[in-house]
Motif scaffolding. Sequence first.
Motif, PDB file in Angstrom:
ATOM      1  N   GLU A  18       0.809  -1.218   0.000  1.00 55.44           N
ATOM      2  CA  GLU A  18       0.000   0.000   0.000  1.00 55.44           C
ATOM      3  C   GLU A  18       0.844   1.270   0.000  1.00 55.44           C
ATOM      4  O   GLU A  18       0.691   2.125   0.868  1.00 55.44           O
ATOM      5  CB  GLU A  18      -0.937  -0.023   1.209  1.00 55.44           C
ATOM      6  CG  GLU A  18      -1.940  -1.164   1.105  1.00 55.44           C
ATOM      7  CD  GLU A  18      -2.309  -1.777   2.439  1.00 55.44           C
ATOM      8  OE1 GLU A  18      -2.300  -1.059   3.447  1.00 55.44           O
ATOM      9  OE2 GLU A  18      -2.595  -2.980   2.470  1.00 55.44           O
ATOM     10  N   MET A  19       1.717   1.426  -0.977  1.00 52.80           N
ATOM     11  CA  MET A  19       2.526   2.651  -1.075  1.00 52.80           C
ATOM     12  C   MET A  19       1.717   3.724  -1.788  1.00 52.80           C
ATOM     13  O   MET A  19       0.797   3.417  -2.535  1.00 52.80           O
ATOM     14  CB  MET A  19       3.826   2.375  -1.830  1.00 52.80           C
ATOM     15  CG  MET A  19       4.749   1.418  -1.087  1.00 52.80           C
ATOM     16  SD  MET A  19       6.299   1.130  -1.951  1.00 52.80           S
ATOM     17  CE  MET A  19       5.757   0.034  -3.272  1.00 52.80           C
ATOM     18  N   GLU A  20       2.104   4.973  -1.566  1.00 50.44           N
ATOM     19  CA  GLU A  20       1.328   6.059  -2.168  1.00 50.44           C
ATOM     20  C   GLU A  20       1.588   6.214  -3.658  1.00 50.44           C
ATOM     21  O   GLU A  20       0.686   6.437  -4.440  1.00 50.44           O
ATOM     22  CB  GLU A  20       1.617   7.367  -1.427  1.00 50.44           C
ATOM     23  CG  GLU A  20       1.099   7.275   0.001  1.00 50.44           C
ATOM     24  CD  GLU A  20       0.922   8.603   0.672  1.00 50.44           C
ATOM     25  OE1 GLU A  20       1.056   9.651   0.012  1.00 50.44           O
ATOM     26  OE2 GLU A  20       0.661   8.587   1.888  1.00 50.44           O
ATOM     27  N   GLU A  21       2.851   6.104  -4.050  1.00 49.19           N
ATOM     28  CA  GLU A  21       3.191   6.362  -5.453  1.00 49.19           C
ATOM     29  C   GLU A  21       2.720   5.251  -6.389  1.00 49.19           C
ATOM     30  O   GLU A  21       2.303   5.498  -7.510  1.00 49.19           O
ATOM     31  CB  GLU A  21       4.698   6.559  -5.587  1.00 49.19           C
ATOM     32  CG  GLU A  21       5.086   7.150  -6.923  1.00 49.19           C
ATOM     33  CD  GLU A  21       6.574   7.418  -7.018  1.00 49.19           C
ATOM     34  OE1 GLU A  21       7.110   7.189  -8.108  1.00 49.19           O
ATOM     35  OE2 GLU A  21       7.180   7.843  -6.018  1.00 49.19           O
ATOM     36  N   MET A  22       2.836   4.016  -5.937  1.00 54.00           N
ATOM     37  CA  MET A  22       2.316   2.879  -6.708  1.00 54.00           C
ATOM     38  C   MET A  22       2.065   1.740  -5.732  1.00 54.00           C
ATOM     39  O   MET A  22       2.698   1.669  -4.684  1.00 54.00           O
ATOM     40  CB  MET A  22       3.301   2.449  -7.809  1.00 54.00           C
ATOM     41  CG  MET A  22       4.550   1.762  -7.334  1.00 54.00           C
ATOM     42  SD  MET A  22       5.579   1.136  -8.686  1.00 54.00           S
ATOM     43  CE  MET A  22       6.278   2.627  -9.350  1.00 54.00           C
ATOM     44  N   THR A  23       1.164   0.852  -6.093  1.00 52.90           N
ATOM     45  CA  THR A  23       0.889  -0.280  -5.202  1.00 52.90           C
ATOM     46  C   THR A  23       2.022  -1.297  -5.334  1.00 52.90           C
ATOM     47  O   THR A  23       2.761  -1.288  -6.318  1.00 52.90           O
ATOM     48  CB  THR A  23      -0.440  -0.981  -5.566  1.00 52.90           C
ATOM     49  OG1 THR A  23      -0.293  -1.585  -6.856  1.00 52.90           O
ATOM     50  CG2 THR A  23      -1.609  -0.016  -5.562  1.00 52.90           C
ATOM     51  N   GLY A  24       2.104  -2.176  -4.363  1.00 50.34           N
ATOM     52  CA  GLY A  24       3.088  -3.249  -4.428  1.00 50.34           C
ATOM     53  C   GLY A  24       2.856  -4.115  -5.650  1.00 50.34           C
ATOM     54  O   GLY A  24       3.780  -4.592  -6.297  1.00 50.34           O
ATOM     55  N   GLU A  25       1.589  -4.279  -5.979  1.00 45.34           N
ATOM     56  CA  GLU A  25       1.220  -5.084  -7.141  1.00 45.34           C
ATOM     57  C   GLU A  25       1.790  -4.466  -8.428  1.00 45.34           C
ATOM     58  O   GLU A  25       2.337  -5.169  -9.276  1.00 45.34           O
ATOM     59  CB  GLU A  25      -0.310  -5.136  -7.221  1.00 45.34           C
ATOM     60  CG  GLU A  25      -0.827  -6.370  -7.875  1.00 45.34           C
ATOM     61  CD  GLU A  25      -2.320  -6.551  -7.619  1.00 45.34           C
ATOM     62  OE1 GLU A  25      -2.980  -7.018  -8.539  1.00 45.34           O
ATOM     63  OE2 GLU A  25      -2.792  -6.220  -6.505  1.00 45.34           O
ATOM     64  N   GLU A  26       1.666  -3.144  -8.553  1.00 44.12           N
ATOM     65  CA  GLU A  26       2.222  -2.455  -9.726  1.00 44.12           C
ATOM     66  C   GLU A  26       3.741  -2.596  -9.759  1.00 44.12           C
ATOM     67  O   GLU A  26       4.334  -2.788 -10.820  1.00 44.12           O
ATOM     68  CB  GLU A  26       1.843  -0.967  -9.708  1.00 44.12           C
ATOM     69  CG  GLU A  26       0.377  -0.706  -9.959  1.00 44.12           C
ATOM     70  CD  GLU A  26      -0.038   0.739  -9.675  1.00 44.12           C
ATOM     71  OE1 GLU A  26      -0.842   1.267 -10.443  1.00 44.12           O
ATOM     72  OE2 GLU A  26       0.455   1.341  -8.688  1.00 44.12           O
ATOM     73  N   ALA A  27       4.354  -2.512  -8.578  1.00 49.36           N
ATOM     74  CA  ALA A  27       5.815  -2.654  -8.495  1.00 49.36           C
ATOM     75  C   ALA A  27       6.243  -4.037  -8.987  1.00 49.36           C
ATOM     76  O   ALA A  27       7.193  -4.165  -9.758  1.00 49.36           O
ATOM     77  CB  ALA A  27       6.288  -2.418  -7.059  1.00 49.36           C
TER      78      ALA A  27
END
Length: 129
Positions: A66-75
Amino acid sequence: RHEESHEIISLLGKKVLIIDDKKINSIILERLLEQYNISVESMSNPRDGIEKAVNVGYDILFINHEMEEMTGEEAVQKLELSGNKLPPIIGLFIQANEVNSVYNYVLNCPVEFKELNKIINEIFNGGDL
């Protein structure tokens, strides 16, 4: 059924990367991982973390879901696009009650040592690496 291992294994020479924009999560995780003699790096910017993960071979990646810039899934999706063989990826969640297929393992934050140790033992003693 085999006995659950509670031993702390030495992971000297192994490297982990934590990608988490919440510094407190990284600090807690770094302190817990110190017990394994493992080399730990943390990146608070997911883009920099992805770049580092692609260019440096890590044995485990911890990624905050749950990061602000991108989700862990996107990473994870961006990491997969690199074409590199990915190490085990552990998703960090506030509440890991959703089943998420992009991660090999999930941990709740704040991370509890018992849960972390179970995963570490599974990764390094389970024949995955």
